[in-house]
Design a protein around this motif. Structure first.
Motif, short mmCIF file in Angstrom:
data_model
loop_
_atom_site.label_atom_id
_atom_site.label_comp_id
_atom_site.label_asym_id
_atom_site.label_seq_id
_atom_site.Cartn_x
_atom_site.Cartn_y
_atom_site.Cartn_z
N VAL A 1 -10.99 -21.31 16.32
CA VAL A 1 -11.39 -19.91 16.49
C VAL A 1 -10.13 -19.10 16.81
O VAL A 1 -9.62 -19.15 17.93
N PRO A 2 -9.57 -18.38 15.80
CA PRO A 2 -8.28 -17.71 16.01
C PRO A 2 -8.26 -16.77 17.21
O PRO A 2 -7.30 -16.77 17.97
N LYS A 3 -9.31 -15.97 17.40
CA LYS A 3 -9.30 -15.01 18.51
C LYS A 3 -9.94 -15.55 19.78
O LYS A 3 -9.96 -14.87 20.81
N GLY A 4 -10.50 -16.75 19.70
CA GLY A 4 -11.18 -17.32 20.86
C GLY A 4 -12.58 -16.75 21.01
O GLY A 4 -12.94 -15.76 20.36
N PRO A 5 -13.40 -17.38 21.88
CA PRO A 5 -14.78 -16.93 22.04
C PRO A 5 -14.86 -15.63 22.85
O PRO A 5 -13.97 -15.34 23.65
N SER A 6 -15.91 -14.88 22.62
CA SER A 6 -16.12 -13.62 23.33
C SER A 6 -17.39 -13.70 24.17
O SER A 6 -18.28 -14.51 23.88
N THR A 7 -17.48 -12.86 25.19
CA THR A 7 -18.74 -12.75 25.95
C THR A 7 -19.49 -11.48 25.56
O THR A 7 -20.50 -11.14 26.15
N ASP A 8 -18.99 -10.79 24.53
CA ASP A 8 -19.61 -9.56 24.04
C ASP A 8 -20.41 -9.87 22.77
O ASP A 8 -19.82 -10.24 21.75
#
Ligand code: MN
Length: 202
Positions: free
Chosen positions: A66-73
């Motif tokens: 996951v290039p940008k990493g996980p989000s909580t949004d």
């Protein structure tokens, strides 16, 4: 086919890509099957920084970069590129993969914990392996940084492209941004530079 043979088969690509005697990564053994499946997210600076999202499924870690990493949004759709299955032992790997080896760079255990399959179909839960075949899976994470539901949706089978999206539940938080505000390892408290320096000194 015996379960161990299937695990061996799934890990053929992992084995082919690296020499673990040089890279210091876990061997492609069967590993330990736990009572509850685990997940791990490894921050991996391999020249290009990315986050490796891994879910224990049938004796291996299914993996996505996951290039940008996980989000909580829940409004963020994070690209997740399917990569080769990894052995279960890889969930405990943190360290430096030496120069010249596959994936050379620093690996940090950014989050980990148990997870539950919440991929419902008409008559009950869809097994994880089947969910990944259909290209849609829902998981409930019990991590230290990430909790609650996440959806994995395949968008391009040939390219192995998926989207990782936070579900809209109590753990959803558009302002939190843990990838930038919580950079440290959940197992050692180190950041990427600490890990790299320590391994160079030893
Ligand atoms: Mn990686």
């Amino acid at each position: 086919m015996a379960k161990n043979d299937r695990t061996e088969e799934k890990l053929a690509e992992y084995r082919a890509k690296r020499d673990v005697s040089r890279s210091g990564e876990p061997e492609a053994g069967a590993g330990q099957d736990g009572d509850t499946p685990c997940f791990v997210i490894q921050k991996h600076d391999a020249g290009n920084l990315h986050y490796d999202f891994r879910l224990e499924v049938d004796g291996v870690l299914k993996s996505w970069a996951v290039p940008k990493g996980p989000s909580t949004d829940p409004r963020d759709k994070r690209l997740a590129i399917a990569t080769e299955d990894h052995p279960l032992d890889y969930a405990g790997f943190e360290g430096v993969i030496p120069e010249g080896e596959y994936g050379a760079g620093t690996v940090l255990i950014w989050d980990h914990g148990a997870y539950e399959n919440i991929t419902w179909k008409e008559d009950g839960l869809r097994p994880m392996a089947e969910a990944f075949e259909t290209g849609h899976a829902l998981v409930w994470l019990h991590g230290e940084k990430l909790c609650g539901g996440y959806a994995l949706q395949r968008i391009d089978d040939d390219e192995g492209q998926w989207l990782l999206v936070k579900m809209d539940d109590d753990a959803a938080d558009a302002r939190r941004n843990p990838v930038s505000t919580e950079p440290l390892s959940v197992t050692s408290g180190r950041d990427l530079d600490d890990i790299a320096e320590e391994e160079q000194d030893s």
